[in-house]
Each structure stands twice: as structure tokens, then as C-alpha cells.
Scaffold this motif. Structure first.
Motif: not given
Length: 194
Positions: A171-172, A175, A178, A194
Motif C-alpha cells: 500500500k505504501s 501511495l 500519487n 489512503q
């Protein structure tokens, strides 16, 4: 609560009621002149003593294509909105083809004499709902194709973002993708939440 039963009257026009006493049973017959005519072919909706189709005729390819155009255009638009642009593009293209061929086609009832009206005009008064369906199919097909093309244009313009997002294992990492988006409305819409 008042009683809603009504007294039996001899003027009731109930087609399912038993015949009155002393009157023999009659075999069922289809109604004639269902379009407001009197059954002799000279009622309203008749043209020159010859009745046009009053309803949808599934054997007529022009009417079928008009309905197909409407259905395919609607579903193509929905698939475009819900993020499946390939199916939306396919259904939009089919709806565009069917809508144009319905507006230009020759109905099954027309034999092709010179000077005879072509397309939906040959159906006379029954052409209005078919023309509406074909035009609505063309409009929704155009919207479906526009949605699919804009989706493909976004994927092409922001290819780095889409590749980064698809290759991210956590997930990081997703992110961090972006940062590849511009700081405008499109970037805010495409941003990974997020």
C-alpha cells in the motif's frame, strides 16, 4: 368500510363473464379494429386502406436494429461509467452501427419499388417509437464511445502512474505513485486513497 360491490347490470361488458341466461356460448374471436378502427380497414391509423404495423414487429430487421441500438447504447454507457471501457467501446460501436442502419434501412414490408419511402419512413405512423429508439441508441452509443475513449486517453496520458500503481506490491508503494499525478482535478480523481 362501505360495501364496494356493485349490482349486476345487463350492460356490463365483461369479456370473462358467463353469457346471460338463454344465450348460447360463442367461440372466442380476436378483436377487429384494435387501433380505433371499425374493422374494415378504414379506421384511424390506416393509410390508403392498408394498415401499417401498429406495434413492434420482431420480424422486421429495421425495427429490431432500432431496439438493439437502444439496448446496446445503454449498456455501453453503463459499462463506460463503471470502468469497463473495452466492453463499453464494443457495445457503443455496435449501437452506432445498429442505429444508423435502422435509420437508413429498408423495412421487411417494403418491396423496393422506385419512389417508395425507405427506412423508418416506410412504416408510416408506426415509425415514431422506432425512430426514437434508434436516435436514443445513437446518443447513448456516442456517450459510451466518448467515455471509453476518454478512459483510454487518461491511461495513455498518465501511463507512468498506471504502471506504477499496477506494479506496486504494498500500500505504501502504491501511495508513492500519487507523486506522478498532476496537482489538478484529474490528479485528485485518479489519486490512490489512503
Amino acid at each position: 368500510m362501505p360495501d364496494r360491490r356493485q349490482p349486476d347490470s345487463p350492460t356490463d361488458d365483461n369479456p370473462f363473464a358467463a353469457p346471460p341466461e338463454g344465450r348460447p356460448d360463442q367461440p372466442w374471436q380476436p378483436r377487429s379494429g384494435g387501433d380505433g378502427g371499425n374493422g374494415d380497414g378504414n379506421g384511424p391509423g390506416d393509410s390508403g386502406g392498408q394498415r401499417g404495423p401498429a406495434r413492434w414487429d420482431p420480424t422486421d430487421p429495421v425495427q429490431r436494429r432500432a431496439r438493439y441500438a437502444l439496448l446496446a447504447g445503454m449498456w455501453g454507457f453503463f459499462f463506460g461509467i463503471f470502468g469497463i471501457p473495452s466492453v463499453g467501446l464494443l457495445l457503443g460501436a455496435l449501437a452506432l452501427y445498429w442505429g444508423i442502419s435502422a435509420l437508413r434501412g429498408k423495412p421487411a414490408a417494403t418491396t423496393g419499388e422506385p419512389g417508395a419511402p425507405k427506412g423508418l419512413d416506410a412504416l408510416g405512423p408506426a415509425a415514431r417509437p422506432q425512430r426514437t429508439a434508434a436516435v436514443s441508441g445513437l446518443v447513448t452509443a456516442s456517450l459510451a464511445i466518448l467515455l471509453a475513449m476518454s478512459s483510454y486517453a487518461l491511461q495513455l496520458a498518465y501511463k507512468d502512474f498506471y504502471v506504477c500503481r499496477d506494479d506496486a506490491l504494498t500500500k505504501s508503494a502504491e501511495l508513492r505513485c500519487n507523486t506522478l499525478l498532476p496537482d489538478n482535478v484529474i490528479g485528485k480523481v485518479l489519486k490512490v486513497p489512503q
